[in-house]
Every structure is written in C-alpha cells, then in structure tokens.
Design an enzyme around this catalytic site. Structure first.
Site, PDB file in Angstrom:
ATOM      1  N   SER A   1       0.861  -1.183   0.000  1.00 10.51           N
ATOM      2  CA  SER A   1       0.000   0.000   0.000  1.00 10.51           C
ATOM      3  C   SER A   1       0.895   1.230   0.000  1.00 10.51           C
ATOM      4  O   SER A   1       1.575   1.512   0.983  1.00 10.51           O
ATOM      5  CB  SER A   1      -0.910   0.009   1.230  1.00 10.51           C
TER       6      SER A   1
ATOM      7  N   LYS B   1      -7.213   0.834  -3.374  1.00 11.63           N
ATOM      8  CA  LYS B   1      -6.881   0.377  -2.027  1.00 11.63           C
ATOM      9  C   LYS B   1      -7.196   1.462  -0.997  1.00 11.63           C
ATOM     10  O   LYS B   1      -7.660   1.161   0.113  1.00 11.63           O
ATOM     11  CB  LYS B   1      -5.397  -0.004  -1.952  1.00 11.63           C
TER      12      LYS B   1
ATOM     13  N   LYS C   1      -1.390   4.722   8.519  1.00 14.50           N
ATOM     14  CA  LYS C   1      -0.642   5.135   7.327  1.00 14.50           C
ATOM     15  C   LYS C   1      -1.571   5.256   6.132  1.00 14.50           C
ATOM     16  O   LYS C   1      -1.497   6.234   5.357  1.00 14.50           O
ATOM     17  CB  LYS C   1       0.460   4.116   7.026  1.00 14.50           C
TER      18      LYS C   1
END
Length: 294
Positions: free
Chosen positions: A98, A172, A240
């Site tokens: 990611s 994502k 994050k």
C-alpha cells in the site's frame, strides 16, 4: 509451458503466505526479506532464499514487492544496485504494498525507463485472505502488463484490472477508508450493546445474516469480543493508509469528514502505544475515550 520465475521481496505477515501460495501453485520462487529468518521459513517449501533483493531478482520474470511503505519500496527497487536493475528487459515489477498513488505513478515511469513492465496491485483480505489465496487484488497499469502478470496474481487471489498505473493504489485507499470507518462503527456498536445491558456476543450473533453482515462484522467483531488483537493488520499501517487517503483527497479538493474523524481515532490509538495491535483494537481507544476499562 514452464511457469514464470517469481522473485518475492518482503515475506512478513502478508508476504509469507502469499509466497507460499505461489509455491503451492508450482511457481519457482526466489525470496528476500530484511529479517532473514522469515524468508528462511519458506526454504523448506521449495523457495530459494537470497541475501539481497537484487540477488533474488536476478533471472526472475516477475518481481513482487510486498514491503511496508512507498519509501521502502523505492529504496529496495530503484536505489543503486536495486532489485529492479537486476531484472532483464521485459520483466514485470508488481508492487503489492500500500503506497501513495503518486509513488506508484513514479515507479511505473522508472520501470519503463529500465525496459520493465509495472503494476501497482495492492490487496485486501488480511492475513486470512493471504493464507487462503482469496485476496482482493486491485491492479493498476497497462493492459499488456496486467495480462503478463494475471496468472501469477491469480495464484494469490482475485485480480481485477481497474485502470492505469496508480489506480490500484487509489482503489486500495477507497478500501482502507471503508474498512477503517466500519471497524470504528463495529466497535462503537458493540460497546453500546454492552453498556446498554445486552450480551454483546449475542448481539453479534443476532445480526449475522442481516444487512450489516460482513467479514469485518464477523472477524473483527469477534476479535473485539475475544479481546484478541494479535495483528493481522496492525493499527499503525491502518493509520498510514488513512493518512495517505486523506492526502489524496486533499489533492482532489475533497473533504471527507467521516474519514478525518476515524483517522483521528487511529492516530490516538497509535499514540497510546497500541500501534502494533490489530486494527480491531480500536475498541480499546474508544473505551479510553469513554474512560472505560480497556
């Protein structure tokens, strides 16, 4: 027809079972991990273990990167003597980490300059999905590159080509915003049931099959009930991703108020020392906010 040789960089919580599924599918797999012991666990199942990313990449048709974040991927792939430089012209780089959308776009450009194909292909489904080869795989990149990597990706889950480079990571981010918000709402719902005098485990059971039923309700709700926060997806990585998603939204001129509130909850959770816990541990932060025992 021989199967493509795969270099797998990053064999942690997610990467190890993903690499194992490639081995089970018959692919020759070359592995590297910063913590060598995690890579060595795959040796008994037929993987070749190497001392550097570049050594693992040499001779591979497809290089898969499953590392913690964008800067780490950049360093391992494109720094001096990086793994991408060890690949032959025409090989394929697949970043399944990611990372920010802009980072994926830049990596695609660098790969093209080296004569390599590129896909950004982050995943959803957690450790369980990685073990069961049932991951949702969101893939950005050129159509030809997707076709080149499709069968390798299919050994780990369900790949869907969503658009050009960067759009896999964008997908994502959409996933992570919805996951984070749903985890927060599940935690609040179970806490409301508990404080209102219902048996939260029975509420959890009663709502299965209803309109809210989902893997998050079943799996993360059960984690909350069992107080088991062994990390499948650590909260620090959830934070994050929400931070990255909010930064991308800001670039697009969007205000996402729910995502901003949930991001603040995860930030407080990490600051309280729970960043290594599974993101379902957010219920601990919500309890703290209500001055309730964790």
């Amino acid at each position: 027809m021989s199967l493509q040789t795969v270099a797998f960089i990053g064999t942690g919580i997610m990467g190890q079972p993903m690499a194992r599924n490639l081995l089970h599918a018959g692919y020759p797999v070359r592995v590297w991990n910063r913590s060598a012991a995690k890579a060595q666990e795959l040796s008994a199942q037929g993987a070749e273990v190497f001392n550097t990313p570049a050594q693992a990449a040499e001779g591979a048709d497809v290089l898969i990167c499953m590392l913690s974040d964008g800067p780490t991927c950049d360093e391992v792939l494109f720094a001096e003597n990086g793994a991408a430089q060890a690949l032959a012209t025409g090989a394929l780089v697949v970043v399944m980490s990611s990372i920010p959308v802009d980072t994926a776009v830049a990596q695609a450009r660098l790969s093209a300059e080296l004569g390599l194909g590129y896909l950004d292909a982050p995943v959803s489904g957690g450790e369980r999905g990685a073990r069961e080869a049932s991951l949702a795989i969101m893939v950005g990149g050129e159509t030809a590159a997707f076709e080149q990597g499709r069968q390798v990706l299919a050994a780990m889950g369900r790949p869907v080509h969503v658009g050009p480079a960067g759009t896999g990571e964008l997908s994502k981010l959409v996933n992570q915003l919805i996951v984070a918000s749903t985890i927060a709402t599940v935690a609040e719902g179970l806490l409301l049931a508990e404080r209102g005098g219902a048996d939260p485990s029975k509420v959890h059971e009663a709502l299965m099959g209803g309109f809210i039923d989902s893997p998050i309700w079943r799996q993360h709700g059960q984690r909350m009930l069992s107080n088991d926060f062994t990390p499948g997806g650590p909260a620090k990585w959830q934070l994050k991703d929400t931070r990255t998603a909010l930064a991308q939204a800001q670039k697009l001129g969007l205000s996402l108020p729910v995502a901003s509130l949930v991001d603040g909850l995860f930030a407080a959770m990490v600051e309280a020392g729970d960043g290594e816990l599974d993101h379902a541990g957010l219920i601990r932060q919500i309890r703290r906010n209500n001055t309730l025992p964790e």
